[in-house]
Design a protein around this motif. Sequence first.
Motif, PDB file in Angstrom:
ATOM      1  N   GLU A  62       6.522 -12.082   0.445  1.00 18.58           N
ATOM      2  CA  GLU A  62       5.685 -11.006  -0.056  1.00 18.58           C
ATOM      3  C   GLU A  62       4.546 -11.578  -0.888  1.00 18.58           C
ATOM      4  O   GLU A  62       4.768 -12.425  -1.761  1.00 18.58           O
ATOM      5  N   PRO A  63       3.320 -11.088  -0.659  1.00 16.70           N
ATOM      6  CA  PRO A  63       2.209 -11.535  -1.492  1.00 16.70           C
ATOM      7  C   PRO A  63       2.439 -11.136  -2.941  1.00 16.70           C
ATOM      8  O   PRO A  63       3.099 -10.151  -3.242  1.00 16.70           O
ATOM      9  N   ALA A  64       1.880 -11.900  -3.839  1.00 16.62           N
ATOM     10  CA  ALA A  64       2.019 -11.603  -5.266  1.00 16.62           C
ATOM     11  C   ALA A  64       1.485 -10.217  -5.556  1.00 16.62           C
ATOM     12  O   ALA A  64       0.435  -9.813  -5.073  1.00 16.62           O
ATOM     13  N   GLY A  65       2.241  -9.481  -6.383  1.00 12.57           N
ATOM     14  CA  GLY A  65       1.785  -8.160  -6.797  1.00 12.57           C
ATOM     15  C   GLY A  65       2.066  -7.070  -5.803  1.00 12.57           C
ATOM     16  O   GLY A  65       1.606  -5.952  -5.982  1.00 12.57           O
ATOM     17  N   THR A  66       2.806  -7.378  -4.713  1.00 12.13           N
ATOM     18  CA  THR A  66       3.128  -6.338  -3.737  1.00 12.13           C
ATOM     19  C   THR A  66       4.626  -6.245  -3.585  1.00 12.13           C
ATOM     20  O   THR A  66       5.374  -7.126  -3.987  1.00 12.13           O
ATOM     21  N   CYS A  67       5.073  -5.154  -2.965  1.00 12.85           N
ATOM     22  CA  CYS A  67       6.480  -4.968  -2.659  1.00 12.85           C
ATOM     23  C   CYS A  67       6.559  -4.408  -1.256  1.00 12.85           C
ATOM     24  O   CYS A  67       6.483  -3.214  -1.064  1.00 12.85           O
ATOM     25  N   LEU A  68       6.657  -5.296  -0.268  1.00 11.83           N
ATOM     26  CA  LEU A  68       6.637  -4.856   1.117  1.00 11.83           C
ATOM     27  C   LEU A  68       7.909  -4.103   1.443  1.00 11.83           C
ATOM     28  O   LEU A  68       8.998  -4.471   1.025  1.00 11.83           O
ATOM     29  N   GLU A  69       7.762  -3.035   2.244  1.00 17.17           N
ATOM     30  CA  GLU A  69       8.869  -2.139   2.511  1.00 17.17           C
ATOM     31  C   GLU A  69       9.304  -2.222   3.959  1.00 17.17           C
ATOM     32  O   GLU A  69       8.552  -2.613   4.823  1.00 17.17           O
ATOM     33  N   ALA A  70      10.530  -1.788   4.208  1.00 18.09           N
ATOM     34  CA  ALA A  70      10.969  -1.583   5.583  1.00 18.09           C
ATOM     35  C   ALA A  70      10.092  -0.523   6.204  1.00 18.09           C
ATOM     36  O   ALA A  70       9.731   0.463   5.565  1.00 18.09           O
ATOM     37  N   GLY A  71       9.745  -0.707   7.466  1.00 15.97           N
ATOM     38  CA  GLY A  71       8.970   0.302   8.164  1.00 15.97           C
ATOM     39  C   GLY A  71       7.481   0.210   7.958  1.00 15.97           C
ATOM     40  O   GLY A  71       6.753   1.132   8.295  1.00 15.97           O
ATOM     41  N   MET A  72       6.980  -0.905   7.422  1.00 18.31           N
ATOM     42  CA  MET A  72       5.550  -0.999   7.205  1.00 18.31           C
ATOM     43  C   MET A  72       4.794  -1.311   8.483  1.00 18.31           C
ATOM     44  O   MET A  72       3.605  -1.067   8.589  1.00 18.31           O
ATOM     45  N   GLY A  73       5.497  -1.886   9.494  1.00 21.68           N
ATOM     46  CA  GLY A  73       4.838  -2.141  10.762  1.00 21.68           C
ATOM     47  C   GLY A  73       3.640  -3.046  10.625  1.00 21.68           C
ATOM     48  O   GLY A  73       3.728  -4.158  10.130  1.00 21.68           O
ATOM     49  N   ARG A  74       2.470  -2.553  11.019  1.00 21.86           N
ATOM     50  CA  ARG A  74       1.271  -3.386  11.014  1.00 21.86           C
ATOM     51  C   ARG A  74       0.593  -3.441   9.650  1.00 21.86           C
ATOM     52  O   ARG A  74      -0.445  -4.082   9.490  1.00 21.86           O
ATOM     53  N   LEU A  75       1.161  -2.751   8.642  1.00 20.00           N
ATOM     54  CA  LEU A  75       0.566  -2.782   7.305  1.00 20.00           C
ATOM     55  C   LEU A  75       0.942  -4.068   6.590  1.00 20.00           C
ATOM     56  O   LEU A  75       2.077  -4.544   6.684  1.00 20.00           O
ATOM     57  N   ALA A  76       0.008  -4.626   5.846  1.00 28.68           N
ATOM     58  CA  ALA A  76       0.232  -5.883   5.150  1.00 28.68           C
ATOM     59  C   ALA A  76       0.206  -5.730   3.643  1.00 28.68           C
ATOM     60  O   ALA A  76       0.261  -6.721   2.922  1.00 28.68           O
ATOM     61  N   ALA A  77       0.099  -4.494   3.143  1.00 31.93           N
ATOM     62  CA  ALA A  77       0.047  -4.294   1.699  1.00 31.93           C
ATOM     63  C   ALA A  77       0.749  -2.991   1.342  1.00 31.93           C
ATOM     64  O   ALA A  77       0.840  -2.063   2.146  1.00 31.93           O
ATOM     65  N   SER A  78       1.259  -2.951   0.125  1.00 29.35           N
ATOM     66  CA  SER A  78       1.868  -1.731  -0.390  1.00 29.35           C
ATOM     67  C   SER A  78       0.778  -0.707  -0.698  1.00 29.35           C
ATOM     68  O   SER A  78      -0.407  -1.041  -0.755  1.00 29.35           O
ATOM     69  N   PRO A  79       1.174   0.551  -0.926  1.00 24.40           N
ATOM     70  CA  PRO A  79       0.157   1.572  -1.192  1.00 24.40           C
ATOM     71  C   PRO A  79      -0.650   1.270  -2.447  1.00 24.40           C
ATOM     72  O   PRO A  79      -0.152   0.634  -3.385  1.00 24.40           O
ATOM     73  N   HIS A  80      -1.874   1.716  -2.463  1.00 23.28           N
ATOM     74  CA  HIS A  80      -2.747   1.541  -3.619  1.00 23.28           C
ATOM     75  C   HIS A  80      -2.057   2.135  -4.852  1.00 23.28           C
ATOM     76  O   HIS A  80      -1.425   3.196  -4.772  1.00 23.28           O
ATOM     77  N   PRO A  81      -2.168   1.485  -6.018  1.00 29.24           N
ATOM     78  CA  PRO A  81      -1.492   1.981  -7.218  1.00 29.24           C
ATOM     79  C   PRO A  81      -1.819   3.438  -7.557  1.00 29.24           C
ATOM     80  O   PRO A  81      -0.938   4.189  -7.992  1.00 29.24           O
ATOM     81  N   VAL A  82      -3.063   3.851  -7.370  1.00 32.40           N
ATOM     82  CA  VAL A  82      -3.415   5.245  -7.664  1.00 32.40           C
ATOM     83  C   VAL A  82      -2.703   6.173  -6.696  1.00 32.40           C
ATOM     84  O   VAL A  82      -2.152   7.214  -7.080  1.00 32.40           O
ATOM     85  N   LEU A  83      -2.691   5.807  -5.413  1.00 32.37           N
ATOM     86  CA  LEU A  83      -1.986   6.590  -4.412  1.00 32.37           C
ATOM     87  C   LEU A  83      -0.501   6.671  -4.754  1.00 32.37           C
ATOM     88  O   LEU A  83       0.122   7.744  -4.676  1.00 32.37           O
TER      89      LEU A  83
END
Length: 525
Positions: free
Chosen positions: A20-41
């Motif tokens: 996992e890249p620093a500062g992220t928390c990758l989840e199951a089911g992210m598929g083609r996404l490479a980053a967690s949701p934006h903090p505001v989101l």
Amino acid sequence: MKNQVPHLESEEMRADEEEEPAGTCLEAGMGRLAASPHPVLFDLLYRPQFSADVVHVLPWLLRIDAAHVVMLARQEILPREAAADLLRLNRELEARAGRGEPVLEQPPAHRGLYFVYERLLVEQLGPEIGGAAHIARSRNDINAAVTRLRLRQELLDLLDVGFEMLARELLVATERAATAMSGFSHFQPAQPATFGHYLAAVGAELLRSLDGLAASYDAVNRSPMGAGAGLGTSFPIDRELTASLLGFEGLVDNSLDAVASRDYAVQALSPLAMLGITLTRLALDLQIWSSPAYGFLRWPDDLVSTSSMMPQKRNVFVLENVRGQAARPASALIAILLGLKNTPFSNSVEVSSEVTSHLWPALAAGKTAIRLTTLALGRIEVDAVRMRDFLEWTETTMTAVADHLVACHGLPFRTAHEAVGRFLRQAPQRGASTPGLVKSGLEEVLRELSGRALPLDEAEIGRALDPLACIQASRYGGGPSLESVESQLARLSRELKTLTDRTASRRLRLHDADLQRTRAVEALL
């Protein structure tokens, strides 16, 4: 195995194995996404929703999982051993949730409860087994099923408290079927009636709304499972089995309809909105009649409050709370209809999340209004003497006098109406209409109108002026005579029992479905 794939982990649900890249928390089911949701989101949407979903969504998700996995195993889409592992963990999680123990911890970042839940399955059972529960389904049909299961339960609970309220209302109506009071139109005293007649009228409208709520259950209790994302699946699933294990009585046939529609929420909320409006009207009348201007009703100290400034005040705030809570389903209904307007007929967050978010607080408010009304009706105190005095003082029997002139003396009704009205205009003071005064005054008015004498019988005029005689004479057209009101109340009680029995049988069928699902799980374990 039917349609079984060598590797059970789907691309959509695969946990990312890269660091996992620093500062992220990758989840199951992210598929083609490479980053967690934006903090505001995350802070605005996902974080605040998680705790509520753990309470209100997770229990239904666990039931759906159990039914779905049993079906996959029976259809030989999922190996029995993998199904057993999933069901064993499912049973453990359900037991922990039932004991109030924490089941899911909210990670630093995620895109909703389901992905957190599936990540737990993957962590506990590995990606091949943990991700296998999602074969032949989507969050779309899961979300639709959760909404229907949750709404189904809410409807049954709402009906139970509604039946209790109506039974209380009909009990008071029966006890007060012969308690004379004025009927009203346009806030003005009208004709003699009874408090029981008034309550029977309100009860009839409440019963129709409860009947509508009960009817909406059939629209809600249809299974969307198997629809996937809205376009079905190539796996040979058994939708009927999944529906049966979840207590659904039938399917939503079309896969797109299953995930795109929320009209069943409108069907459930519409009668609740109407019921709420009826409660606001009842509460208003009860509050007006408990004011010193009328004095028909009183309430014990534990149901009223006082003023912070005026020590003489006895404010029946509970009836104002009824009106405030009871109006919320109507506003939620409008919000849902407008939320559905101009949305694509497919799955979307607007439909599956934003629209249904209005449903739950509306149901809670409706239930609160019903329970408060039940409380108020159970503690109501009726001043029958004040009601009777008001009847006589406001001359509500004058319509009966006009009817007497028509029935016994052959006058055209409009002439009789004019004669009584003119007499009242000329009467020395309100509320002083004795039989003798009415007899002499009407004879004089009729002589002016017709040019001839029309002798009246004082005893007959006295009977026409008697409020109780007027009430008993009003036996036609659903009027307030004791015989009429008792007949109305008996019919309402029979129909209420029919609804109550139907709801009890529905609860029993859900209980049987839970037993069926439990046995099916145990058979695989």
